[in-house]
Scaffold this motif. Structure first.
Motif, mmCIF file in Angstrom:
data_model
loop_
_atom_site.group_PDB
_atom_site.id
_atom_site.type_symbol
_atom_site.label_atom_id
_atom_site.label_comp_id
_atom_site.label_asym_id
_atom_site.label_seq_id
_atom_site.Cartn_x
_atom_site.Cartn_y
_atom_site.Cartn_z
ATOM 1 N N GLY A 535 0.777 -1.230 0.000
ATOM 2 C CA GLY A 535 0.000 0.000 0.000
ATOM 3 C C GLY A 535 0.810 1.282 0.000
ATOM 4 N N ILE A 536 0.341 2.257 -0.767
ATOM 5 C CA ILE A 536 0.908 3.602 -0.735
ATOM 6 C C ILE A 536 -0.243 4.556 -0.446
ATOM 7 C CG2 ILE A 536 1.992 5.432 -2.077
ATOM 8 C CD1 ILE A 536 3.431 3.434 -3.676
ATOM 9 N N VAL A 537 -0.039 5.497 0.448
ATOM 10 C CA VAL A 537 -1.067 6.489 0.725
ATOM 11 C C VAL A 537 -0.537 7.841 0.293
ATOM 12 C CG1 VAL A 537 -2.601 7.430 2.444
ATOM 13 C CG2 VAL A 537 -1.697 5.160 2.740
ATOM 14 N N CYS A 538 -1.342 8.573 -0.479
ATOM 15 C CA CYS A 538 -0.936 9.902 -0.910
ATOM 16 C C CYS A 538 -1.870 10.915 -0.276
ATOM 17 C CB CYS A 538 -1.062 10.052 -2.416
ATOM 18 S SG CYS A 538 -0.087 8.893 -3.300
ATOM 19 N N PHE A 539 -1.310 11.944 0.293
ATOM 20 C CA PHE A 539 -2.138 13.011 0.836
ATOM 21 C C PHE A 539 -1.974 14.252 -0.025
ATOM 22 C CE2 PHE A 539 -1.789 10.377 4.625
ATOM 23 C CZ PHE A 539 -3.111 10.377 5.030
ATOM 24 N N PHE A 540 -3.106 14.851 -0.361
ATOM 25 C CA PHE A 540 -3.080 16.107 -1.102
ATOM 26 C C PHE A 540 -3.572 17.214 -0.174
ATOM 27 C CE2 PHE A 540 -3.443 12.751 -4.140
ATOM 28 C CZ PHE A 540 -2.589 13.121 -5.144
ATOM 29 N N VAL A 541 -3.367 18.461 -0.616
ATOM 30 C CA VAL A 541 -3.701 19.545 0.297
ATOM 31 C C VAL A 541 -5.192 19.835 0.346
ATOM 32 C CG1 VAL A 541 -1.477 20.657 0.408
ATOM 33 C CG2 VAL A 541 -2.978 21.147 -1.486
ATOM 34 N N HIS A 565 0.855 -1.098 -12.003
ATOM 35 C CA HIS A 565 1.516 -1.572 -10.792
ATOM 36 C C HIS A 565 0.547 -1.747 -9.646
ATOM 37 C CE1 HIS A 565 5.457 -1.013 -12.558
ATOM 38 N NE2 HIS A 565 5.058 0.161 -12.981
ATOM 39 N N LYS A 566 -0.319 -0.785 -9.506
ATOM 40 C CA LYS A 566 -1.203 -0.777 -8.333
ATOM 41 C C LYS A 566 -2.575 -0.257 -8.718
ATOM 42 C CE LYS A 566 2.470 -0.082 -5.007
ATOM 43 N NZ LYS A 566 2.627 -1.487 -4.765
ATOM 44 N N LEU A 567 -3.570 -0.687 -7.958
ATOM 45 C CA LEU A 567 -4.905 -0.141 -8.140
ATOM 46 C C LEU A 567 -4.972 1.223 -7.451
ATOM 47 C CD1 LEU A 567 -6.956 -3.335 -7.372
ATOM 48 C CD2 LEU A 567 -6.126 -2.521 -9.556
ATOM 49 N N VAL A 568 -5.855 2.081 -7.936
ATOM 50 C CA VAL A 568 -5.941 3.432 -7.386
ATOM 51 C C VAL A 568 -7.307 3.628 -6.732
ATOM 52 C CG1 VAL A 568 -5.943 5.878 -7.961
ATOM 53 C CG2 VAL A 568 -4.346 4.360 -9.079
ATOM 54 N N PHE A 569 -7.299 4.108 -5.501
ATOM 55 C CA PHE A 569 -8.549 4.415 -4.802
ATOM 56 C C PHE A 569 -8.509 5.874 -4.377
ATOM 57 C CE2 PHE A 569 -7.837 -0.072 -4.260
ATOM 58 C CZ PHE A 569 -9.062 -0.598 -4.591
ATOM 59 N N GLY A 594 -1.572 -4.756 -4.579
ATOM 60 C CA GLY A 594 -0.990 -3.443 -4.341
ATOM 61 C C GLY A 594 -1.989 -2.354 -4.655
ATOM 62 N N ALA A 595 -1.946 -1.262 -3.917
ATOM 63 C CA ALA A 595 -2.922 -0.208 -4.142
ATOM 64 C C ALA A 595 -2.367 1.133 -3.713
ATOM 65 C CB ALA A 595 -4.204 -0.497 -3.383
ATOM 66 N N VAL A 596 -2.926 2.179 -4.311
ATOM 67 C CA VAL A 596 -2.606 3.551 -3.929
ATOM 68 C C VAL A 596 -3.893 4.181 -3.440
ATOM 69 C CG1 VAL A 596 -1.634 5.739 -4.686
ATOM 70 C CG2 VAL A 596 -0.953 3.657 -5.814
ATOM 71 N N LEU B 212 6.637 -6.934 -7.418
ATOM 72 C CA LEU B 212 6.171 -6.427 -6.125
ATOM 73 C C LEU B 212 4.675 -6.565 -5.982
ATOM 74 C CD1 LEU B 212 8.318 -3.269 -5.558
ATOM 75 C CD2 LEU B 212 8.308 -5.345 -4.246
ATOM 76 N N ASN B 213 4.035 -7.137 -6.974
ATOM 77 C CA ASN B 213 2.598 -7.366 -6.836
ATOM 78 C C ASN B 213 2.229 -8.650 -7.561
ATOM 79 O OD1 ASN B 213 2.873 -6.640 -9.451
ATOM 80 N ND2 ASN B 213 1.549 -4.866 -9.357
ATOM 81 N N THR B 214 1.005 -9.054 -7.411
ATOM 82 C CA THR B 214 0.558 -10.242 -8.110
ATOM 83 C C THR B 214 -0.836 -9.989 -8.656
ATOM 84 O OG1 THR B 214 -0.387 -12.398 -7.648
ATOM 85 C CG2 THR B 214 0.307 -11.134 -5.739
#
Lengths: 742, 428
Positions: A535-541, A565-569, A594-596, B212-214
């Protein structure tokens, strides 16, 4: 393990104790000895809760002459369960003779505790419960057995036991989580909610949500039983001032007014019906009101739903003014008030008023006096009870308006009324709103400080620590900030000032819409998405900035590349949508896809949600989250406080959610060139600053990527779980002996 | 076995041979440094991008840069591994000697990343080759198969079998990468194959995971549960970072999860999987296995081998004692009657896992000490002109001193302590 802390034998449920926990306990003990309040900051994941409860329990056991009771206030039900689990572990380590004297339980709303098969399955538990347990329903059932009025068996058992006074038989000493209470309720066929509420009086430790203490509407039902010698702990309360303020803030929209009108019509029908069938009831109410509000106290337990706001005592002793004692008269007053508000809300420009002037204008336009306003809330409660109305949700609107009126009538300082014709973010859509906003956080919490001998406020982020006593207007005897002793460098803060093309990045107003900056931010996220697992968490202003940048990333094709690479939420202001997004985000992290998660630094929805372990290996803070200074409410509040220093707290909280235990690790990227300035950086909490190496202060995207890869590889290596920083019982004894010799 | 004089001499010879073999690896790296006139390039003269010369340096306490002392580093790493292993072996643990291992190689997009030189894929292939050889060396009774993941689907490269050469050949021919990676597809495929394995065999999967993912078609958690139920021990070596699902998989199935720091660390981690793991508790009940010990066929016997369907003379293959069919290599399972065919040296070579040589104690050399001047194995002087490395090791049983090279050789290859063995022949 047992050890000796300045002459107090302390039972600690683990084999090793961290030095900061030991210090924390020492400070806490000093506060208890001095019977004063304490403000303690210790990073999350260092075992605050364990240190706290083991010290207070040991303290209570060591001083049997001073029966110390602990009220532990948490933010969420989940944290409540965690605390209770910790308590259970502690109790299992206590000597049996002590453990069997102690009772600890969690208290939550009916929604979480109801075991009635139909009611708990339905959506509206509160209403369903009242329909089965209200006093007049019980009376009716007792009076007229043939009519088969539906009752709740569980409540009946409770009621019978309460009347006989043998409720204590139902609950043995020990630790009861919410699930335990429910299963106990099912087993003995007794209502767990009312049982828990009753047992609060006898329990040594009570764990519940801090709404029960802070929100005056709820507080008086549940918390009135507490005596002076209680210790109240607020855990994880970095935004306690906001909670206090929200508890006393009301906003009225057009829909509220429409709804209130509907409610009034409904009430007047009810009154007519009662007049025809049961006029004595209305008369009884009238007589009671003549006697004064002070006698309200003897209502049956199940009827008291929402009690009065934080009213000063002298008001309670005053009698209700004559012009609203009769139900019909009261109703006309309400009609006048609602119509007046309806006119006020139809304004073209923004109005900012003090409560006094607003009350005066109500008097001149609608002819309602300030003293009358003050009683509206209580008068409404009384009327609703008289009319035997159980459906609280339906009458929410009129209650809100009475709430508003009572606050205006009661407080002359610390509030302001702001009427806005439209939302700032969407100036085209007309959405008028009257906001009564509270500026003084101390109003709601003051009774708590006055009533209890020791109030402990503790959290992972309280910096700047000297701000809180001023905000909440209290004098702590102890106020300290502890640092975490880590077994390894498990957090890696970085300040990113340039993109891979070496151009500076920032969300400063003149730069934020520059396509170069947007692209650099996008590339940063893309590179990180390919190098960071889970998981990656992005904070915006802000929401508007997030919407803008996400749509430009979509146009540039960056979003599609990230999706490889990752799903986006994405967080939206809608609670349901965001909860769903969060759920799916967690799922995606669990199953390895993986997700953002895109979130807003001051977003209400995500506030209080942890992104620990693999749910947040990396937090990227795009820009510096300033308070939204154009907001009318905030401006008014700033005027009141003359205080601006809480701006950076938000950034610290956003990134601080990555780490929740020592075994955890995470990275934080502060992506704005302004973070390289010392004045911005110095407002970050100490535990982050101490890990911010000089080499990581001015990175570009590719350098940050390299650092991230190295860090992740290093953190994935096995490490000594026991940790060199933990101290065992022997160590502590040695230390104590050394101190003696010295 | 060892005579006093002759045996010692023989040992000397083999020790230097092994030294040469080991040095060869280092030489491969050194080769690049040497230019035509034999001069060694200085660090700043090398092409920096290919060689990563900065990685050969480390900072000491006073902030000075020093070249890394590779020999001591290698030895300390090896000792750590040895101690770890012997700690586990101290309590007599039953070991799974007959292993059925599938090696999964991730050839998704991420395998083309260049953070390992020349690419992750090439490094993985190179190390996998070394691992397969080492694996068969240590587990002569075991079988290996290869599976690759590419474009989101998994593909079986080789059938499970006992020959290292054919496996390596198949792997080297298939080195290209693209697409996503799917853990679930790989596990499902292997689960299907490993389910047919007889119950005495230990089912293992070793996943070399670059991604890094699947991207899975279904719920990977269910597949993990399935693997757990059929007692497949799954281990993962990651190349980039810790991934939650891999950790979960390894924890659930009793495997190990490690992440490599760099190429040498990767190789080290991979080789840790070569010695047999402790047997899973449910299998601890001993059962008898029927095995055949085939003999080499007679010179004049011409027959068709059952594995390649080719005409072979008897001397090239072995004859199954039960059904008299010709097989090319051992160990294997007879195609016709299903009997496990091994040779007795194979069994003997697996034996040492059960009775490993005790780890040697590290001792520092004290001046004036008698008898410890030379290494008992190779007769090299233990006193070095270099004052740093007068550290050496001693066998706790026979108290003979050994140098680091011999220490590694004894524990990794010989599996007998020459000191103890010669003492025994004295006494007998």
């Amino acid at each position: 393990m047992w050890f000796d802390l300045d002459g107090l034998p302390v039972c600690f449920p683990y084999d090793a104790i961290y030095p900061e926990q030991h210090e924390y306990m020492g400070e806490l003990k000093r506060a208890l000895d001095a019977r004063g309040h304490a403000l303690l900051e210790m990073p999350t994941g260092t075992g605050k809760t364990a240190a706290l409860i083991s010290l207070i329990t040991s303290y209570a056991l060591a001083n049997p002459s001073r029966p110390l009771r602990l009220f532990y206030c948490t933010r969420t039900v989940h944290e409540m369960e965690k605390t209770l689990a910790e308590l259970r572990l502690l109790f299992s380590h206590l000597p049996p003779a002590d453990a069997c004297r102690l009772l600890a339980l969690g208290l939550s709303s009916r929604k979480n505790l109801c075991v009635h098969p139909q009611v708990s399955a339905s959506g509206a538990v509160d209403t369903g419960c009242r329909r089965l347990t209200a006093s007049w329903v019980c009376e009716k059932a007792a009076y007229d057995r043939e009519s088969a009025t539906p009752l709740c068996d569980y409540f009946e058992t409770f009621d019978a036991a309460a009347r006989k006074g043998d409720l204590a038989l139902y609950i043995q000493p020990g630790v009861y989580t919410l699930a335990d209470l429910r299963s106990l309720g099912r087993e003995r066929r007794i209502c767990p909610y009312f049982l828990a509420r009753h047992m609060v009086k006898h329990a040594n430790v009570v764990v519940y949500s801090y709404q029960y203490l802070l929100d005056p509407r709820v507080a008086s039902i549940v918390s009135s039983e507490m005596q002076k010698d209680c210790v109240v702990v607020f855990d994880e309360v970095h935004n306690i001032d906001n909670v206090c303020i929200e508890a006393l803030s009301v906003s009225i929209r057009k829909q509220t007014i429409q709804g209130a009108k509907g409610n009034l019509r409904h009430i007047s029908q009810q009154i007519d019906r009662f007049k025809a069938t049961d006029a004595s009831r209305l008369n009884a109410e009238y007589r009671r009101l003549v006697d004064g509000l002070a006698q309200r106290g003897n209502l049956p337990i199940s009827d008291a739903w929402l009690a009065n706001l934080a009213l000063p005592d002298d008001i309670l002793k005053e009698a209700v003014p004559g012009n609203i004692r009769k139900a019909e008269h009261f109703l006309t007053v309400l009609w006048r008030l609602v119509r007046n508000l309806d006119e006020r809300v139809d304004t073209e420009n923004v109005v900012n008023e003090r409560p006094v002037s607003f009350a005066t204008s109500i008097y001149s336009l609608a002819g309602i006096e300030t003293t009358t306003l003050r009683f509206l809330y209580d008068r409404l409660q009384s009327l609703l009870l008289t009319l035997e109305i159980t459906d609280t949700d339906e009458f929410m609107h009129i209650q809100k308006i009475c709430d508003f009126a009572t606050l205006i009538g009661t407080y002359k300082r610390g509030f302001s009324i702001i009427i806005e014709p439209y939302d700032d973010r969407m100036p085209d859509i007309r959405d008028p709103v009257i906001q009564l906003s509270c500026h003084d956080a101390s109003l709601a919490i003051q009774p708590v400080f006055n009533r209890f001998q020791t109030v402990v406020i503790t959290s992972g982020t309280l910096s700047p620590i000297d701000l809180y006593p001023r905000l909440l207007n209290f004098n702590p005897v102890i106020s300290r900030s502890f640092t975490m002793s880590l077994t390894r460098d498990c957090i890696c803060p970085m300040v990113l000032t340039r993109g891979s093309d070496q151009l500076p990045v920032s969300t400063k107003f003149d730069m934020r819409s520059d396509p170069g900056v947007v692209r650099n931010y996008g590339r940063l996220l893309l590179e990180m998405a390919s190098a960071v697992p889970d998981g990656i968490v992005c904070f915006f202003v802000s929401y508007s900035y997030m919407d803008g940048i996400v749509s430009s990333w979509n146009d540039m094709g960056i979003l599609q590349e990230i999706m490889q690479h990752k799903l986006v939420f994405i967080e939206t202001p809608d609670v349901v949508e965001t909860t769903l997004a969060l759920d799916n985000y967690r799922k995606a992290c669990d199953c390895g896809r993986g997700a953002v998660f895109f979130s807003v630094a001051r977003g209400k929805v995500v506030e209080g949600i942890d992104f620990n372990r693999h749910y947040g290996r990396l937090v990227i803070m795009f820009g510096v989250p300033f308070q939204y200074t154009l907001s009318k409410i905030l401006r008014a509040r700033l005027e009141y406080l003359r205080e601006t220093s809480q701006i950076q707290r938000q950034a610290a909280q956003c990134v601080g959610r990555v780490i929740r235990s020592k075994a955890d690790y995470g990275m934080m990227i502060f992506a704005d060139k302004r973070y390289s300035r010392h004045d911005k950086r110095s407002k970050l909490p100490g535990w982050i600053r101490s890990h911010l190496h000089d080499a990581h202060l001015n990175l570009s995207t590719d350098m940050a990527l390299h650092t991230a890869r190295e860090f992740l590889r290093r953190m994935a290596q096995p490490y000594d779980k026991a940790g060199s920083s933990g101290q065992t019982e022997e160590n502590l004894q040695d230390k104590a002996r050394d101190a003696m010799e010295m | 076995m060892y005579g006093v004089g002759g045996g010692g001499g023989g040992f000397n010879a083999s020790s230097t041979a092994s030294g040469r073999r080991r040095n060869q690896e280092e030489d491969e790296e050194d080769d690049e440094e040497e230019t035509g006139d034999g001069r060694v390039l200085e660090a700043w003269e090398r092409a920096y991008a290919d060689d990563r010369s900065w990685e050969a340096l480390q900072e000491d306490e006073s902030g000075l840069l020093r070249p890394i002392d590779t020999k001591n580093l290698v030895h300390s790493q090896y000792r750590r591994r040895l101690l770890l292993r012997s700690a586990a072996a101290a309590v007599r643990i039953q070991k799974g000697l007959i292993r059925y291992l599938y090696i999964v190689i991730d050839l998704s997009r991420a395998a083309s990343e260049m953070d390992y030189r020349p690419s992750r894929m090439a490094v993985v292939a190179k190390c996998a080759e070394a691992f397969i050889r080492e694996f068969f060396d240590q587990n002569p009774l075991s079988h290996v198969g290869l599976v690759t993941i590419k474009d989101g689907i998994s593909h079986r490269l080789t059938d499970i079998g006992g020959s290292p050469e054919s496996q390596i050949k198949a792997l080297m021919g298939k080195l290209e990468c693209s697409g996503d990676s799917s853990l679930q597809n790989a596990l499902e495929l292997i689960h299907g194959y490993l389910n047919q394995i007889p119950s005495y065999g230990h089912k293992e999967v070793l996943i070399l995971y670059s991604a890094l993912n699947t991207c899975d078609p279904g719920d990977v958690m269910e597949t993990v549960e399935k693997c757990k139920k059929s007692k497949i021990r799954c281990s993962v070596i990651g190349l980039a970072a810790e991934i939650f699902i891999c950790k979960h998989l390894c924890e659930e199935t009793g495997g190990s999860y490690t992440v490599a720091l760099d190429e040498s660390h990767f190789k080290e981690l991979l080789l840790e999987h070569a010695p047999p793991p402790p047997a899973i508790a449910e299998y601890a009940a001993a059962n008898l296995i029927k095995m055949g010990f085939p003999q080499r066929g007679a010179e004049d016997l011409i027959s068709i081998c059952s594995c390649h369907k080719k005409i072979k003379s008897g001397a090239e293959g072995y004859i199954c004692p039960r059904c008299k069919v010709n097989v090319c290599e051992l160990p294997t399972e007879c195609r016709t009657c299903g009997l496990t065919l091994v040779s007795s040296p194979h069994l003997a070579r697996s034996y040492h896992h059960l009775f490993p040589v005790a780890p040697f104690d590290e001792v520092t050399f004290k001046l004036g000490q008698k008898g410890g001047q030379n290494c008992y194995g190779c007769q090299q002087s233990l006193i070095n002109s270099d004052s740093q490395s007068n550290l050496h090791v001693r066998c706790p049983k026979c108290n003979q001193h050994f140098c680091f090279d011999c220490d590694i050789y004894i524990h990794e290859s010989l599996h007998n302590c020459p000191g103890c063995e010669s003492q025994r022949s004295f006494s007998s």
